[in-house]
Structures are given as structure tokens and as C-alpha cells.
Design a protein around this motif. Structure first.
Motif, PDB file in Angstrom:
ATOM      1  N   GLU A  53       0.816  -1.215   0.000  1.00  0.00           N
ATOM      2  CA  GLU A  53       0.000   0.000   0.000  1.00  0.00           C
ATOM      3  C   GLU A  53       0.853   1.269   0.000  1.00  0.00           C
ATOM      4  O   GLU A  53       0.627   2.197   0.767  1.00  0.00           O
ATOM      5  N   ALA A  54       1.835   1.287  -0.875  1.00  0.00           N
ATOM      6  CA  ALA A  54       2.758   2.416  -0.961  1.00  0.00           C
ATOM      7  C   ALA A  54       2.332   3.467  -1.976  1.00  0.00           C
ATOM      8  O   ALA A  54       2.967   4.509  -2.072  1.00  0.00           O
ATOM      9  N   ILE A  55       1.278   3.211  -2.748  1.00  0.00           N
ATOM     10  CA  ILE A  55       0.891   4.123  -3.826  1.00  0.00           C
ATOM     11  C   ILE A  55      -0.313   4.959  -3.393  1.00  0.00           C
ATOM     12  O   ILE A  55      -1.322   4.439  -2.938  1.00  0.00           O
ATOM     13  N   TYR A  56      -0.157   6.271  -3.561  1.00  0.00           N
ATOM     14  CA  TYR A  56      -1.190   7.228  -3.158  1.00  0.00           C
ATOM     15  C   TYR A  56      -1.587   8.099  -4.331  1.00  0.00           C
ATOM     16  O   TYR A  56      -0.724   8.523  -5.117  1.00  0.00           O
ATOM     17  N   TYR A  57      -2.883   8.415  -4.401  1.00  0.00           N
ATOM     18  CA  TYR A  57      -3.323   9.444  -5.324  1.00  0.00           C
ATOM     19  C   TYR A  57      -2.787  10.754  -4.779  1.00  0.00           C
ATOM     20  O   TYR A  57      -2.755  10.968  -3.560  1.00  0.00           O
ATOM     21  N   GLU A  58      -2.320  11.619  -5.623  1.00  0.00           N
ATOM     22  CA  GLU A  58      -1.656  12.848  -5.210  1.00  0.00           C
ATOM     23  C   GLU A  58      -2.428  13.627  -4.134  1.00  0.00           C
ATOM     24  O   GLU A  58      -1.836  14.090  -3.158  1.00  0.00           O
ATOM     25  N   ASP A  59      -3.723  13.758  -4.284  1.00  0.00           N
ATOM     26  CA  ASP A  59      -4.527  14.506  -3.305  1.00  0.00           C
ATOM     27  C   ASP A  59      -4.651  13.781  -1.967  1.00  0.00           C
ATOM     28  O   ASP A  59      -5.008  14.392  -0.969  1.00  0.00           O
TER      29      ASP A  59
END
Length: 101
Positions: A53-59
Motif C-alpha cells: 500500500e505504498a501508492i497514493y493518489y496525489e490529493d
């Protein structure tokens, strides 16, 4: 907008996200993966397959992960937009913040 890979990816390099990315915008550094912000089309295919779970949407990027947005921006400001990770190959380096961990 774009997606950003954060701290949980450091020293993991799972690559599941690379396999799902339809535009080949996820590049491999020595210690983590990076999303080229100008090549990302915000499809979100990478986010659900990341086992850590290392990927985030920029906002949605937590403040504690903000240095990874800066890291990707700095890294790609140096190499530009290569036009696809597969053809470009591994970066053979990391952003300074990652290298110092």
C-alpha cells in the motif's frame, strides 16, 4: 494529478504495479519504484495491486509522505520524460531522500 509511491516501497521493489500500468510510467530505481508524473494518466491501476500500500493518489498523499512527491519530481526533472520505463530500463540510482535512508 498523478500517483506517488511512498516509503513503504523502499527496499521492497515488488513490481506488481509495473505489470498493471497501461502506460509504462513506473520506473525502477535501486531501492524503490517511481511514477513519472508527466507520463501517468491517473488510471489508478497500480494502486490496488501494491502489496505494501505504498501508492497514493496525489490529493490523498499523507503529509508524512510529502518528501516522496518531491523525490520523484526532482529525479524526473533531471532525466526528463523518457517515454516508457521498459525501453529506458532501470534508473541505476535513487532520489537523494531515498538514497539517504
Amino acid at each position: 494529478m498523478t500517483y506517488i509511491i511512498g516509503a513503504a516501497c523502499v527496499d521492497v521493489l515488488d513490481r506488481s504495479c509495473i505489470e498493471e500500468c497501461p502506460v509504462d510510467c513506473i520506473y525502477e530505481g535501486e531501492r524503490m519504484l517511481y511514477i513519472q508524473p508527466d507520463e501517468c494518466v491517473d488510471c489508478g491501476a497500480c494502486e490496488p495491486v501494491c502489496p505494501v500500500e505504498a501508492i497514493y493518489y496525489e490529493d490523498d498523499l499523507p503529509e508524512s509522505e510529502e518528501k516522496f512527491r518531491t523525490a520523484a519530481t526532482q529525479l524526473f526533472s533531471e532525466i526528463g520524460s523518457p517515454g516508457g520505463a521498459c525501453a529506458f530500463g532501470p534508473l541505476k540510482r535513487d532520489a537523494a531522500v531515498v538514497a539517504s535512508l
